[in-house]
Structure formats: structure tokens, C-alpha cells
Design a protein around this motif. Structure first.
Motif, mmCIF file in Angstrom:
data_model
loop_
_atom_site.group_PDB
_atom_site.id
_atom_site.type_symbol
_atom_site.label_atom_id
_atom_site.label_comp_id
_atom_site.label_asym_id
_atom_site.label_seq_id
_atom_site.Cartn_x
_atom_site.Cartn_y
_atom_site.Cartn_z
ATOM 1 N N VAL A 191 -18.885 -44.069 24.285
ATOM 2 C CA VAL A 191 -19.965 -44.498 23.399
ATOM 3 C C VAL A 191 -20.797 -45.611 24.057
ATOM 4 N N LEU A 192 -20.132 -46.539 24.719
ATOM 5 C CA LEU A 192 -20.861 -47.637 25.369
ATOM 6 C C LEU A 192 -21.802 -47.103 26.443
ATOM 7 N N GLY A 193 -21.353 -46.131 27.227
ATOM 8 C CA GLY A 193 -22.213 -45.523 28.240
ATOM 9 C C GLY A 193 -23.420 -44.850 27.624
ATOM 10 N N PHE A 194 -23.226 -44.154 26.502
ATOM 11 C CA PHE A 194 -24.338 -43.514 25.816
ATOM 12 C C PHE A 194 -25.323 -44.536 25.275
ATOM 13 N N ILE A 195 -24.813 -45.621 24.710
ATOM 14 C CA ILE A 195 -25.700 -46.655 24.153
ATOM 15 C C ILE A 195 -26.525 -47.300 25.258
ATOM 16 N N VAL A 196 -25.908 -47.593 26.396
ATOM 17 C CA VAL A 196 -26.644 -48.195 27.519
ATOM 18 C C VAL A 196 -27.694 -47.228 28.033
ATOM 19 N N PHE A 197 -27.340 -45.959 28.199
ATOM 20 C CA PHE A 197 -28.299 -44.957 28.676
ATOM 21 C C PHE A 197 -29.450 -44.795 27.690
ATOM 22 N N ALA A 198 -29.161 -44.754 26.403
ATOM 23 C CA ALA A 198 -30.209 -44.617 25.389
ATOM 24 C C ALA A 198 -31.129 -45.833 25.388
ATOM 25 N N ALA A 199 -30.570 -47.028 25.553
ATOM 26 C CA ALA A 199 -31.395 -48.238 25.592
ATOM 27 C C ALA A 199 -32.313 -48.227 26.813
ATOM 28 N N GLY A 201 -36.395 -48.128 26.727
ATOM 29 C CA GLY A 201 -37.164 -49.132 27.479
ATOM 30 C C GLY A 201 -38.162 -48.498 28.423
ATOM 31 N N VAL A 202 -37.761 -47.448 29.128
ATOM 32 C CA VAL A 202 -38.683 -46.755 30.039
ATOM 33 C C VAL A 202 -39.808 -46.107 29.252
ATOM 34 N N TRP A 203 -39.482 -45.504 28.113
ATOM 35 C CA TRP A 203 -40.511 -44.878 27.281
ATOM 36 C C TRP A 203 -41.532 -45.910 26.797
ATOM 37 N N MET A 204 -41.053 -47.089 26.389
ATOM 38 C CA MET A 204 -41.972 -48.134 25.936
ATOM 39 C C MET A 204 -42.843 -48.644 27.090
ATOM 40 N N LEU A 205 -42.261 -48.801 28.280
ATOM 41 C CA LEU A 205 -43.056 -49.229 29.437
ATOM 42 C C LEU A 205 -44.117 -48.203 29.800
ATOM 43 N N MET A 206 -43.789 -46.924 29.758
ATOM 44 C CA MET A 206 -44.761 -45.878 30.064
ATOM 45 C C MET A 206 -45.887 -45.852 29.030
#
Length: 83
Positions: free
Chosen positions: A32-40, A44-49
Motif C-alpha cells: 500500500v505504501l508503494g502505491f501511495i507514493v507512486f500515486a502521489a 504531482g507530475v500531472w499538476m506540473l504538466m
């Protein structure tokens, strides 16, 4: 007072084989922690784009005609050579 690094090393030496017996290499997942980090990171990349596209839309760039650009550059070079 005993050396703490030696006792920690001894404790880890005894615990590592126990963990290795319980670990199934075919079932290791990020969890779950890996998924949460990947989703975050993805959000973040989507917001920067999205921000980059908005800023690039505000740029007003008009390219000068080829003849005018050469004349302007030559005029500046000639005026700086006279000084």
C-alpha cells in the motif's frame, strides 16, 4: 559500558535468518505504501504538466520575418562597430 554496535550487529545476525525463512520471493509486492507514493508522484507530475501548459499558453511569441531579422542584426553589429 558495552559497545552498542557489536550488540546491534549480533542481534541483526540472529534476526536475518528468521526473516529470510518467512520471505517468499514470489509474493513480494510494493504494498500500500508503494502505491501511495507512486500515486502521489503521478498526481504531482500531472499538476506540473497542467501548470506548464497554462504558462506556455500565456507566452506571446511572434517570429520576425527572415529578412527583417537579418537587417536588424546587421544594423546592431554595424552600430556597435562604429562606437
Amino acid at each position: 559500558m558495552p559497545d552498542m554496535s557489536a550488540s546491534a550487529n549480533l542481534a541483526l545476525t540472529h534476526l536475518v535468518p528468521l526473516a529470510a525463512k518467512e520471505l517468499d520471493e514470489n509474493k513480494v509486492t510494493p504494498g500500500v505504501l508503494g502505491f501511495i507514493v507512486f500515486a502521489a508522484l503521478a498526481v504531482g507530475v500531472w499538476m506540473l504538466m497542467k501548470s506548464m501548459n497554462r504558462h506556455m499558453g500565456r507566452v506571446n511569441f511572434e517570429e520576425a520575418p527572415e529578412g527583417a531579422a537579418k537587417g536588424a542584426a546587421g544594423g546592431r553589429a554595424a552600430s556597435s562597430a562604429k562606437e
